[in-house]
Design a protein around this motif. Structure first.
Motif, short mmCIF file in Angstrom:
data_model
loop_
_atom_site.label_atom_id
_atom_site.label_comp_id
_atom_site.label_asym_id
_atom_site.label_seq_id
_atom_site.Cartn_x
_atom_site.Cartn_y
_atom_site.Cartn_z
N TYR A 72 -39.96 34.22 14.82
CA TYR A 72 -39.63 33.41 15.98
C TYR A 72 -38.75 32.25 15.53
O TYR A 72 -39.03 31.62 14.51
CB TYR A 72 -40.92 32.86 16.61
N ARG A 74 -35.89 29.11 17.36
CA ARG A 74 -35.44 28.51 18.61
C ARG A 74 -34.26 27.62 18.31
O ARG A 74 -34.26 26.87 17.35
CB ARG A 74 -36.57 27.71 19.26
N ASP A 78 -33.03 28.22 23.53
CA ASP A 78 -32.87 29.66 23.34
C ASP A 78 -33.92 30.14 22.35
O ASP A 78 -33.88 29.78 21.17
CB ASP A 78 -31.47 30.00 22.82
N THR A 80 -35.77 33.10 20.23
CA THR A 80 -35.41 34.39 19.64
C THR A 80 -36.61 34.95 18.90
O THR A 80 -37.25 34.23 18.13
CB THR A 80 -34.22 34.22 18.67
N SER A 82 -37.90 38.43 16.64
CA SER A 82 -37.46 39.65 15.96
C SER A 82 -38.62 40.23 15.16
O SER A 82 -39.52 39.50 14.76
CB SER A 82 -36.25 39.38 15.07
N THR A 110 -32.43 37.28 29.21
CA THR A 110 -33.40 37.95 28.37
C THR A 110 -32.84 39.31 28.00
O THR A 110 -32.44 40.08 28.87
CB THR A 110 -34.74 38.11 29.12
N GLN A 119 -26.76 42.64 17.02
CA GLN A 119 -27.70 41.65 17.50
C GLN A 119 -27.01 40.29 17.55
O GLN A 119 -26.45 39.85 16.54
CB GLN A 119 -28.93 41.59 16.59
N VAL A 121 -27.21 36.13 18.82
CA VAL A 121 -28.00 34.98 19.25
C VAL A 121 -27.03 33.82 19.39
O VAL A 121 -26.30 33.51 18.45
CB VAL A 121 -29.11 34.62 18.22
N THR A 122 -27.00 33.21 20.55
CA THR A 122 -26.07 32.11 20.85
C THR A 122 -24.64 32.44 20.41
O THR A 122 -23.95 31.63 19.81
CB THR A 122 -26.53 30.76 20.25
#
Length: 183
Positions: A72, A74, A78, A80, A82, A110, A119, A121-122
């Protein structure tokens, strides 16, 4: 699982007990950091306030991740997660944790990305290392090359993109800087 952190003064005052502050201090903090009862995006105070507002969520999810063996992280608001595919079983529980702390989960923000897929993220690709997408790297290189071909000095915007690429991907960015500036 993004969302507005401190939605209203009342919402932040409810968080006063969690933050360990007196109601007056929370009210003053709210007045200093909100505009028309909302926290402006990108304000210098956003990260710190997000950390305060999401403290209980972080604690609860950290306990769950330690028990269940997933990761986890953040960035501001946001969240995240995995881990192995079984993490999908926890989506409902994670959403309930966020909502029980007074926040909304935006379904359109989501997403589920499997290990075999790209993948992000941001807007960063995070499969094996943090990187810009191939398309974004190519666009920056093309923009720099076009600016150099025109014989003009790089604009601050284009130079900034080149140095941003170097910060995210040191090898590729350093090669580009060296090609353009000779250093």
């Amino acid at each position: 699982m993004g969302g507005r952190m401190v939605r209203t003064p009342t919402h932040s005052q409810k968080k006063a007990n969690v933050w360990g502050t007196r109601l007056e201090a929370t009210g003053l903090l709210t007045k200093l950091t909100t505009w028309h009862n909302e926290l402006p995006q990108g304000a210098p105070t956003s990260n710190a306030l997000a950390n305060l507002a999401l403290l209980r969520i972080d604690l609860r999810i950290t306990r769950l991740k330690e028990q269940q063996g997933f990761d986890y992280s953040r960035w501001v608001d946001d969240l995240t997660f995995s881990g192995p595919e079984r993490i999908l079983k926890f989506r409902g529980l994670l959403q309930r944790i966020v909502e029980s702390e007074g926040f909304n989960v935006k379904p359109d923000k989501t997403k589920t990305e499997l290990a075999k897929d790209r993948q992000t993220v941001t807007n960063f690709v995070v499969n094996t290392k943090v990187n810009l997408s191939r398309e974004k790297r190519s666009a920056i290189k093309k923009e720099v090359a076009m600016a150099c071909a025109s014989g003009q000095e790089l604009s601050p915007s284009i130079a900034g993109k080149m140095y941003w690429l170097r910060a995210v991907n040191p090898e590729t960015g350093a090669r580009l800087v060296k090609r353009v500036l000779g250093r």
